[in-house]
Design a protein around this motif. Structure first.
Motif, PDB file in Angstrom:
ATOM      1  N   LYS A  86       0.816  -1.190   0.026  1.00  0.00           N
ATOM      2  CA  LYS A  86      -0.043   0.109   0.141  1.00  0.00           C
ATOM      3  C   LYS A  86       0.988   1.247   0.056  1.00  0.00           C
ATOM      4  CE  LYS A  86      -3.889  -2.139   2.221  1.00  0.00           C
ATOM      5  NZ  LYS A  86      -5.121  -1.896   3.029  1.00  0.00           N
ATOM      6  N   ILE A  87       2.039   1.175   0.677  1.00  0.00           N
ATOM      7  CA  ILE A  87       2.956   2.366   0.847  1.00  0.00           C
ATOM      8  C   ILE A  87       3.591   2.470  -0.627  1.00  0.00           C
ATOM      9  CG2 ILE A  87       5.163   1.372   1.318  1.00  0.00           C
ATOM     10  CD1 ILE A  87       5.302   3.639   3.480  1.00  0.00           C
ATOM     11  N   ALA A 107       0.527   4.070  -2.837  1.00  0.00           N
ATOM     12  CA  ALA A 107       0.465   5.737  -2.391  1.00  0.00           C
ATOM     13  C   ALA A 107       1.429   6.384  -3.067  1.00  0.00           C
ATOM     14  CB  ALA A 107       0.416   5.629  -0.808  1.00  0.00           C
ATOM     15  N   ASP A 153       0.909   6.788  -6.834  1.00  0.00           N
ATOM     16  CA  ASP A 153       0.018   7.753  -7.036  1.00  0.00           C
ATOM     17  C   ASP A 153      -0.079   9.090  -6.646  1.00  0.00           C
ATOM     18  OD1 ASP A 153      -1.477   5.522  -8.162  1.00  0.00           O
ATOM     19  OD2 ASP A 153      -2.758   5.121  -6.433  1.00  0.00           O
ATOM     20  N   ARG A 184       0.788  10.299  -3.389  1.00  0.00           N
ATOM     21  CA  ARG A 184       0.000  10.646  -2.225  1.00  0.00           C
ATOM     22  C   ARG A 184       0.866  10.303  -1.130  1.00  0.00           C
ATOM     23  NH1 ARG A 184      -3.619   6.565  -1.371  1.00  0.00           N
ATOM     24  NH2 ARG A 184      -2.935   5.192  -3.019  1.00  0.00           N
ATOM     25  N   ALA A 193       1.292  12.072   1.619  1.00  0.00           N
ATOM     26  CA  ALA A 193       0.951  11.994   2.974  1.00  0.00           C
ATOM     27  C   ALA A 193       0.295  10.589   3.608  1.00  0.00           C
ATOM     28  CB  ALA A 193      -0.373  13.139   3.023  1.00  0.00           C
ATOM     29  N   ASP A 194      -0.693   9.982   2.658  1.00  0.00           N
ATOM     30  CA  ASP A 194      -0.841   8.657   2.852  1.00  0.00           C
ATOM     31  C   ASP A 194       0.267   7.589   3.135  1.00  0.00           C
ATOM     32  OD1 ASP A 194      -3.511   9.560   2.437  1.00  0.00           O
ATOM     33  OD2 ASP A 194      -3.723   8.657   0.583  1.00  0.00           O
ATOM     34  N   ALA A 195       1.280   7.808   2.425  1.00  0.00           N
ATOM     35  CA  ALA A 195       2.532   6.800   2.386  1.00  0.00           C
ATOM     36  C   ALA A 195       3.027   7.036   3.998  1.00  0.00           C
ATOM     37  CB  ALA A 195       3.594   7.022   1.328  1.00  0.00           C
ATOM     38  N   SER A 196       3.005   8.403   4.248  1.00  0.00           N
ATOM     39  CA  SER A 196       3.832   8.620   5.411  1.00  0.00           C
ATOM     40  C   SER A 196       2.785   8.044   6.833  1.00  0.00           C
ATOM     41  CB  SER A 196       3.681  10.255   5.733  1.00  0.00           C
ATOM     42  OG  SER A 196       4.349  10.861   7.133  1.00  0.00           O
ATOM     43  N   LYS A 197       1.513   8.329   6.420  1.00  0.00           N
ATOM     44  CA  LYS A 197       0.802   7.600   7.817  1.00  0.00           C
ATOM     45  C   LYS A 197       0.899   5.931   7.665  1.00  0.00           C
ATOM     46  CE  LYS A 197      -4.019   6.959   8.777  1.00  0.00           C
ATOM     47  NZ  LYS A 197      -5.077   5.901   8.180  1.00  0.00           N
ATOM     48  N   LEU A 198       1.061   5.406   6.323  1.00  0.00           N
ATOM     49  CA  LEU A 198       1.441   4.036   6.198  1.00  0.00           C
ATOM     50  C   LEU A 198       2.607   3.608   7.077  1.00  0.00           C
ATOM     51  CD1 LEU A 198       0.055   3.343   2.708  1.00  0.00           C
ATOM     52  CD2 LEU A 198      -0.950   2.265   4.967  1.00  0.00           C
ATOM     53  N   GLU A 215       2.267   2.950  10.677  1.00  0.00           N
ATOM     54  CA  GLU A 215       1.494   1.690  10.852  1.00  0.00           C
ATOM     55  C   GLU A 215       2.530   0.645  10.483  1.00  0.00           C
ATOM     56  OE1 GLU A 215      -2.346   1.504   8.561  1.00  0.00           O
ATOM     57  OE2 GLU A 215      -2.318   3.457   8.808  1.00  0.00           O
TER      58      GLU A 215
END
Length: 113
Positions: free
Chosen positions: A80-81, A84, A87, A89, A91-96, A99
């Motif tokens: 998923k990272i 992201a 694509d 994204r 910010a989404d990769a940072s959140k992942l 996780e």
């Protein structure tokens, strides 16, 4: 982005020794051979190699049973990272990334039980 000069957003481990310090059991069960010069030994590589060892039966039966689902989940977060980042994204990769690190902490703890 130019036709020759490409702009990339990527995730890589800044200091690979931090991986060994934070998750010594996971590193030990994943990378049993000495490190060779070519391939990185960062967080994403740890996810990929743990999953490879699980899929090929190179983990002990106990580790496969106790950690298998968590390893698969961590690997999926790694995918998923990459998605992201592909694509655009970040910010989404940072959140992942947080996780993934939290999940690796959980797997490390479970590996010591």
């Amino acid at each position: 982005m130019g036709s020759i000069l490409q702009i990339r957003v990527m995730a890589e481990t800044f200091d690979e020794s931090e991986v060994e310090k934070r998750w010594p059991r996971l590193v030990g069960m994943t990378w049993v051979e000495p490190r060779s010069g070519g391939r990185a030994h960062g967080v994403l590589e740890l996810l990929e190699d743990m999953r490879d060892r699980l899929d090929t039966g190179l983990l002990s039966d106990e580790a496969s049973k106790n950690l298998g689902e968590l390893i698969k989940k961590a690997y999926d977060l790694g995918l998923k990272i990459k998605e992201a980042l592909g694509d655009w994204r970040p910010a989404d990769a940072s959140k992942l990334s947080f996780e993934i690190e939290d999940l690796l902490d959980e797997i490390e703890l479970a590996a010591s039980a």
